[in-house]
Design a protein around this motif. Structure first.
Motif, PDB file in Angstrom:
ATOM      1  N   GLY A 161      34.170 -25.123 -12.342  1.00 56.85           N
ATOM      2  CA  GLY A 161      34.600 -23.729 -12.475  1.00 56.85           C
ATOM      3  C   GLY A 161      35.653 -23.513 -13.536  1.00 56.85           C
ATOM      4  N   GLN A 162      35.849 -24.495 -14.399  1.00 55.24           N
ATOM      5  CA  GLN A 162      36.885 -24.392 -15.429  1.00 55.24           C
ATOM      6  C   GLN A 162      36.574 -25.388 -16.536  1.00 55.24           C
ATOM      7  OE1 GLN A 162      41.084 -25.958 -15.091  1.00 55.24           O
ATOM      8  NE2 GLN A 162      41.463 -23.796 -14.586  1.00 55.24           N
ATOM      9  N   MET A 163      36.653 -24.941 -17.782  1.00 57.44           N
ATOM     10  CA  MET A 163      36.355 -25.807 -18.912  1.00 57.44           C
ATOM     11  C   MET A 163      37.344 -26.967 -19.022  1.00 57.44           C
ATOM     12  SD  MET A 163      33.700 -25.100 -20.886  1.00 57.44           S
ATOM     13  CE  MET A 163      32.517 -23.775 -21.151  1.00 57.44           C
ATOM     14  N   THR A 164      38.613 -26.687 -18.775  1.00 59.03           N
ATOM     15  CA  THR A 164      39.639 -27.726 -18.941  1.00 59.03           C
ATOM     16  C   THR A 164      39.400 -28.882 -17.985  1.00 59.03           C
ATOM     17  OG1 THR A 164      41.250 -26.054 -19.629  1.00 59.03           O
ATOM     18  CG2 THR A 164      42.107 -28.192 -18.935  1.00 59.03           C
ATOM     19  N   ARG A 165      39.180 -28.568 -16.702  1.00 57.62           N
ATOM     20  CA  ARG A 165      38.934 -29.630 -15.726  1.00 57.62           C
ATOM     21  C   ARG A 165      37.648 -30.370 -16.033  1.00 57.62           C
ATOM     22  NH1 ARG A 165      40.744 -25.904 -11.565  1.00 57.62           N
ATOM     23  NH2 ARG A 165      38.551 -25.480 -11.083  1.00 57.62           N
ATOM     24  N   ALA A 166      36.600 -29.617 -16.416  1.00 58.97           N
ATOM     25  CA  ALA A 166      35.322 -30.250 -16.722  1.00 58.97           C
ATOM     26  C   ALA A 166      35.455 -31.178 -17.931  1.00 58.97           C
ATOM     27  CB  ALA A 166      34.258 -29.189 -16.991  1.00 58.97           C
ATOM     28  N   ALA A 167      36.184 -30.740 -18.961  1.00 57.84           N
ATOM     29  CA  ALA A 167      36.377 -31.580 -20.150  1.00 57.84           C
ATOM     30  C   ALA A 167      37.118 -32.860 -19.789  1.00 57.84           C
ATOM     31  CB  ALA A 167      37.148 -30.798 -21.214  1.00 57.84           C
ATOM     32  N   ARG A 168      38.115 -32.730 -18.891  1.00 62.54           N
ATOM     33  CA  ARG A 168      38.864 -33.915 -18.465  1.00 62.54           C
ATOM     34  C   ARG A 168      37.940 -34.871 -17.713  1.00 62.54           C
ATOM     35  NH1 ARG A 168      42.385 -31.561 -15.261  1.00 62.54           N
ATOM     36  NH2 ARG A 168      43.578 -30.824 -17.040  1.00 62.54           N
ATOM     37  N   LYS A 169      37.116 -34.331 -16.822  1.00 60.13           N
ATOM     38  CA  LYS A 169      36.217 -35.174 -16.037  1.00 60.13           C
ATOM     39  C   LYS A 169      35.188 -35.850 -16.926  1.00 60.13           C
ATOM     40  CE  LYS A 169      33.380 -35.014 -11.846  1.00 60.13           C
ATOM     41  NZ  LYS A 169      32.944 -34.159 -10.711  1.00 60.13           N
ATOM     42  N   LEU A 170      34.694 -35.143 -17.928  1.00 57.31           N
ATOM     43  CA  LEU A 170      33.675 -35.683 -18.828  1.00 57.31           C
ATOM     44  C   LEU A 170      34.265 -36.502 -19.976  1.00 57.31           C
ATOM     45  CD1 LEU A 170      31.515 -32.448 -19.010  1.00 57.31           C
ATOM     46  CD2 LEU A 170      30.724 -34.639 -18.084  1.00 57.31           C
ATOM     47  N   ARG A 171      35.606 -36.458 -20.089  1.00 55.74           N
ATOM     48  CA  ARG A 171      36.304 -37.158 -21.165  1.00 55.74           C
ATOM     49  C   ARG A 171      35.846 -36.665 -22.530  1.00 55.74           C
ATOM     50  NH1 ARG A 171      36.794 -43.434 -18.920  1.00 55.74           N
ATOM     51  NH2 ARG A 171      37.818 -42.889 -16.959  1.00 55.74           N
ATOM     52  N   LEU A 172      35.806 -35.342 -22.629  1.00 57.97           N
ATOM     53  CA  LEU A 172      35.444 -34.681 -23.875  1.00 57.97           C
ATOM     54  C   LEU A 172      36.573 -33.748 -24.285  1.00 57.97           C
ATOM     55  CD1 LEU A 172      31.750 -33.552 -23.199  1.00 57.97           C
ATOM     56  CD2 LEU A 172      32.474 -35.398 -24.716  1.00 57.97           C
ATOM     57  N   ALA A 173      36.669 -33.476 -25.580  1.00 57.37           N
ATOM     58  CA  ALA A 173      37.566 -32.416 -26.036  1.00 57.37           C
ATOM     59  C   ALA A 173      36.998 -31.075 -25.594  1.00 57.37           C
ATOM     60  CB  ALA A 173      37.711 -32.470 -27.553  1.00 57.37           C
ATOM     61  N   GLN A 174      37.867 -30.158 -25.206  1.00 59.27           N
ATOM     62  CA  GLN A 174      37.370 -28.880 -24.691  1.00 59.27           C
ATOM     63  C   GLN A 174      36.540 -28.112 -25.714  1.00 59.27           C
ATOM     64  OE1 GLN A 174      40.232 -26.595 -22.486  1.00 59.27           O
ATOM     65  NE2 GLN A 174      39.112 -24.679 -22.793  1.00 59.27           N
ATOM     66  N   PRO A 175      36.928 -28.068 -26.996  1.00 63.79           N
ATOM     67  CA  PRO A 175      36.078 -27.363 -27.975  1.00 63.79           C
ATOM     68  C   PRO A 175      34.676 -27.979 -28.062  1.00 63.79           C
ATOM     69  CG  PRO A 175      38.269 -27.695 -28.868  1.00 63.79           C
ATOM     70  CD  PRO A 175      38.206 -28.496 -27.602  1.00 63.79           C
ATOM     71  N   ALA A 176      34.597 -29.318 -27.985  1.00 66.91           N
ATOM     72  CA  ALA A 176      33.288 -29.971 -28.042  1.00 66.91           C
ATOM     73  C   ALA A 176      32.447 -29.603 -26.829  1.00 66.91           C
ATOM     74  CB  ALA A 176      33.462 -31.486 -28.125  1.00 66.91           C
ATOM     75  N   LEU A 177      33.079 -29.538 -25.666  1.00 65.33           N
ATOM     76  CA  LEU A 177      32.353 -29.159 -24.461  1.00 65.33           C
ATOM     77  C   LEU A 177      31.861 -27.719 -24.557  1.00 65.33           C
ATOM     78  CD1 LEU A 177      31.384 -29.618 -21.570  1.00 65.33           C
ATOM     79  CD2 LEU A 177      33.692 -29.075 -20.776  1.00 65.33           C
ATOM     80  N   SER A 178      32.716 -26.811 -24.997  1.00 70.27           N
ATOM     81  CA  SER A 178      32.315 -25.401 -25.157  1.00 70.27           C
ATOM     82  C   SER A 178      31.150 -25.280 -26.129  1.00 70.27           C
ATOM     83  CB  SER A 178      33.504 -24.570 -25.654  1.00 70.27           C
ATOM     84  OG  SER A 178      34.547 -24.571 -24.713  1.00 70.27           O
ATOM     85  N   HIS A 179      31.191 -26.106 -27.192  1.00 68.88           N
ATOM     86  CA  HIS A 179      30.120 -26.059 -28.192  1.00 68.88           C
ATOM     87  C   HIS A 179      28.779 -26.493 -27.588  1.00 68.88           C
ATOM     88  CE1 HIS A 179      28.171 -26.204 -32.077  1.00 68.88           C
ATOM     89  NE2 HIS A 179      27.855 -27.479 -31.898  1.00 68.88           N
ATOM     90  N   THR A 180      28.774 -27.571 -26.763  1.00 65.48           N
ATOM     91  CA  THR A 180      27.503 -28.020 -26.180  1.00 65.48           C
ATOM     92  C   THR A 180      26.941 -26.977 -25.203  1.00 65.48           C
ATOM     93  OG1 THR A 180      28.593 -29.217 -24.352  1.00 65.48           O
ATOM     94  CG2 THR A 180      28.163 -30.446 -26.376  1.00 65.48           C
ATOM     95  N   ILE A 181      27.825 -26.289 -24.479  1.00 66.05           N
ATOM     96  CA  ILE A 181      27.354 -25.243 -23.562  1.00 66.05           C
ATOM     97  C   ILE A 181      26.758 -24.090 -24.359  1.00 66.05           C
ATOM     98  CG2 ILE A 181      28.028 -23.577 -21.799  1.00 66.05           C
ATOM     99  CD1 ILE A 181      28.051 -26.459 -20.812  1.00 66.05           C
TER     100      ILE A 181
END
Length: 326
Positions: free
Chosen positions: A18-38
């Motif tokens: 329910g949050q990009m920051t927590r998801a990025a931490r769990k996936l060990r990704l930078a948040q901008p990279a995670l937002s880009h893949t979504i």
């Protein structure tokens, strides 16, 4: 549509967190990279899956409908990969052994020494597993064979005892009972025991709290719920509760964890440490291990068995009581 497995995994984690920051931490990704893949996934699907807002993200109606499909696709892909890995290990004389508690090289050296002597060209790797979950078959999917206290019985799951040993309790060394050389079950029934995560098999968890002997859940349980052996040890080390273990496991814990003692429980019966594997696994190394285990069991006086031992699962009210931390 040519979206990738990683995009599906990222979407599922974001939806669950329910949050990009927590998801990025769990996936060990930078948040901008995670937002880009979504964003890429949404573009390829032609759908808006998530609504972004100040406090996090929520699923759109399209996202709600897509989420279970994404989970199913991920599960199918992961199962296919595990199957391929298992076949590759079988074809190359490799075997992956899962375990709960002390590593098998420590807790069953006779089994794995004999295996290496019988198959000197075989490669053995080890993986620590979480406590058994339901179904047992899914818990076993990441490895070829597991070693430890057998989980709940299930069609298609096979087991071979290696040896039986007494049960012991692990407790803080300042506990009022810690000076005793041995204990009885009656001494322990009213103690505070470790509580286990809802995902952990109720039958397996009950065994470690003497529920199988008292025929009811422990009255006092920890608020923290263990899903893995390290989490259990943390709760014990924090002097929060006690736990029942096979005697050899308890002795290892006593040696490596400061401030705890292991005490035999002389009227609690014995527990079999076993190999557990899927009947569908064709890896010849698994069959070789099972044959060696059968020979050891015979020499140790353990009855041969191919069925995972089981007991009646707790009633719904008992499950609810066990989940509630004291």
């Amino acid at each position: 549509m040519d979206f990738k497995r990683g995009q599906l995994r990222n979407f599922v984690v974001v939806a669950e967190e329910g949050q990009m920051t927590r998801a990025a931490r769990k996936l060990r990704l930078a948040q901008p990279a995670l937002s880009h893949t979504i964003s890429q996934l949404e573009s390829e699907l032609g759908l808006v899956l998530l609504e972004r807002h100040a406090r996090g993200v929520t699923l759109t109606p399209a996202g709600e409908a897509f989420l279970p499909k994404a989970r199913s696709a991920l599960a199918a892909a992961e199962e296919a990969i595990r199957t391929a890995q298992s076949l590759a290990r079988a074809g190359s004389d490799r075997v992956e052994v899962g375990y709960v508690g002390p590593p098998p090289q420590v807790n069953a050296p006779e089994l794995f020494t004999a295996f290496v002597e019988a198959r000197p060209d075989a490669s053995v790797s080890y993986r620590e597993l979480p406590f058994p979950t339901t179904p047992t078959a899914a818990w076993l999917e990441e490895v070829d064979v597991a070693f430890g206290v057998a989980p709940a019985a299930e069609r298609g799951v096979r087991t071979q005892p290696v040896r039986a040993e007494p049960r012991a309790v692990v407790m803080p060394d300042d506990h009022p009972l810690a000076e005793r050389r041995e204990l009885r079950v009656a001494d322990l029934l009213d103690e505070r025991f470790i509580s286990y995560h809802d995902d952990v098999q109720a039958e397996w968890a009950a065994f470690h709290s003497f529920d199988d002997l008292r025929r009811a859940p422990a009255q006092y349980m920890t608020g923290g719920r263990a899903r893995t052996a390290p989490e259990m040890l943390t709760l014990i080390a924090q002097r929060r509760a006690i736990a029942m273990l096979p005697h050899s496991d308890a002795r290892v814990v006593e040696q490596v964890l400061r401030g705890v003692v292991a005490i035999p429980v002389n009227d609690a019966g014995t527990v079999a440490l076993s190999l557990i594997w899927l009947e569908s696994n064709t890896n010849p190394c698994v069959q070789a291990l099972a044959l060696i285990a059968e020979g050891l069991a015979s020499r140790n006086g353990v009855a041969h068995s191919r069925s995972v031992s089981s007991q009646a699962p707790p009633r719904p009210a008992e499950r609810a009581q066990r989940r509630g931390g004291a």
